[in-house]
Design a protein around this motif. Structure first.
Motif, PDB file in Angstrom:
ATOM      1  N   SER A 181       0.797  -1.056  -0.108  1.00  0.00           N
ATOM      2  CA  SER A 181      -0.133  -0.173  -0.268  1.00  0.00           C
ATOM      3  C   SER A 181       0.988   1.630  -0.308  1.00  0.00           C
ATOM      4  CB  SER A 181      -0.973  -0.039   1.535  1.00  0.00           C
ATOM      5  OG  SER A 181      -0.057   0.592   2.603  1.00  0.00           O
ATOM      6  N   ARG A 182       0.041   2.523   0.010  1.00  0.00           N
ATOM      7  CA  ARG A 182       0.634   4.095   0.148  1.00  0.00           C
ATOM      8  C   ARG A 182       1.580   4.029   1.335  1.00  0.00           C
ATOM      9  NH1 ARG A 182      -3.355   5.860  -3.107  1.00  0.00           N
ATOM     10  NH2 ARG A 182      -3.102   6.632  -5.310  1.00  0.00           N
ATOM     11  N   ASP A 183       1.027   3.210   2.395  1.00  0.00           N
ATOM     12  CA  ASP A 183       1.676   3.049   3.797  1.00  0.00           C
ATOM     13  C   ASP A 183       2.824   2.993   3.711  1.00  0.00           C
ATOM     14  OD1 ASP A 183      -0.699   5.590   4.397  1.00  0.00           O
ATOM     15  OD2 ASP A 183      -1.841   3.667   4.443  1.00  0.00           O
ATOM     16  N   SER A 201       6.195   3.105   8.371  1.00  0.00           N
ATOM     17  CA  SER A 201       6.704   4.695   8.750  1.00  0.00           C
ATOM     18  C   SER A 201       8.139   4.691   7.841  1.00  0.00           C
ATOM     19  CB  SER A 201       6.507   5.004   9.768  1.00  0.00           C
ATOM     20  OG  SER A 201       7.665   5.281  11.169  1.00  0.00           O
ATOM     21  N   LYS A 219       8.247   3.338  -0.062  1.00  0.00           N
ATOM     22  CA  LYS A 219       6.717   3.495  -0.155  1.00  0.00           C
ATOM     23  C   LYS A 219       6.663   3.669  -1.605  1.00  0.00           C
ATOM     24  CE  LYS A 219       5.922   4.957   4.118  1.00  0.00           C
ATOM     25  NZ  LYS A 219       6.827   4.532   4.806  1.00  0.00           N
TER      26      LYS A 219
END
Length: 337
Positions: free
Chosen positions: A135-137, A296, A300
């Motif tokens: 995913s984008r995250d 985090s 990405k």
């Protein structure tokens, strides 16, 4: 009545195209899996029915979410959350190699997804990097449940023509029709080895070569080391030269003892001895330095891992009414294999 703007082609599968789309009302990007039935005289293929059945019941952060499903023209459309990249792209991005903490985080996400599927008595039967999307995250999610099957018991026969060759468990290569969700655990071991080696562990070009590579690498199995081996349907159809197998140091050069220990718990000939995904999550591999990183800190898609596609724009009118009753009756019908 719903409207999507199709932005371009993401990929192409056995039954149709996967397109990137945008929901005009909300502005959210989606993946549109278009399945055409022209080649299927009996209607919707079982693989599509399985995928819809499975995804409608699943709710996990590590399984790609099915947003909608409806007929369109001579086919069908499955609407998924949009995943801009995948593990295959990550592994083939030489300019941005994965770090060990990132590999551990991806593996932990994969195991959580597999553990969830197995807790729901579902075998994926086609785990591979191309079916693990990001995913984008930076969250890894299991996709493409077209070969997924509910596991009832070891006495029920299933098709052995499942799983992509490089990740296919040895019992399937020997033609087994009775097997368990342990075929997914073999694939997990292959994927973990590939993430560390940066290339597939068993890259066979044919089914026979695939089995030959596995036997040459892990050593020749026997009835003593693999009870039930001689009863497998294709056991007597081909023989290979005896092999003592390679050392794990050669199989996983430069890997730490913990990753070797985890891979070898998956790549076992007896399916019943493979480490369940839930137990693998507490393996020492995940608790030794370097530790898994935070989500985090994961790659990405915006960092250069985005899937490439040719951009086009056009509207697709997708009716979602009057056909759901027919669809639900189809979904309620039993599927084979």
């Amino acid at each position: 009545m719903e409207m999507f703007k199709v932005m371009g082609k993401i990929g192409e599968g056995a039954h149709g195209l996967v397109l990137r789309g945008r929901h005009i009302v909300s502005g959210h990007d989606v993946a549109l899996k278009k399945v055409t039935f022209k080649k299927f005289e009996d209607g919707i293929p079982n693989s599509v029915l399985r995928e819809i059945k499975a995804l409608r019941e699943l709710d996990s952060d590590y399984i790609v979410q099915l947003l909608d499903a409806f007929p369109q023209g001579l086919g069908f459309v499955l609407v998924f959350e949009y995943m801009p990249s995948g593990l295959w792209e990550m592994l083939n991005d030489a300019a941005n190699p994965l770090s060990i903490p990132q590999v551990k985080t991806y593996m932990r996400m994969l195991l959580r997804g597999v553990a969830y599927l197995h807790s729901c008595s579902i075998m994926h039967r086609d785990l591979k990097p191309a079916n693990l999307l990001v995913s984008r995250d930076g969250v890894l999610k299991i996709a493409d449940l077209g070969l997924a099957r509910i596991f009832w018991s070891e006495t029920r026969p299933y098709s052995h023509q499942v799983a992509t060759r490089w990740y296919r468990a040895p019992e399937l290569l020997y033609g087994a029709r009775h097997y368990t969700h342990a075929v997914d655990l073999w694939a997990v071991g292959c994927i973990l080895a590939e993430m560390h080696n940066r290339h597939p562990l068993f890259p066979g070009e044919t089914d026979i070569e695939q089995l030959a590579i596995v036997v040459r690498t892990l050593g020749t199995p026997t009835e003593e080391s693999w009870p039930g081996l001689t009863k497998l349907p294709d056991y007597n159809k081909i023989t290979f030269p005896h092999s003592p197998g390679l050392s794990w140091r050669k199989m996983l050069p430069g890997a730490c003892p913990e990753v070797v220990g985890l891979v070898r718990r998956f790549l076992l000939y007896p399916a019943g001895h493979r480490l369940p995904a839930e137990k693998a999550l507490v393996h020492p591999y995940f608790f030794t330095e370097p530790l898994p990183c935070l989500v985090s800190a994961m790659p990405k898609p915006e960092d250069g891992h985005r899937q490439r596609f040719k951009r086009t724009e056009y509207n697709v009118d997708m009716p979602a009414d009057q056909m759901f009753q027919a669809l639900n009756s189809l979904l309620a019908a039993p599927t084979d294999n």
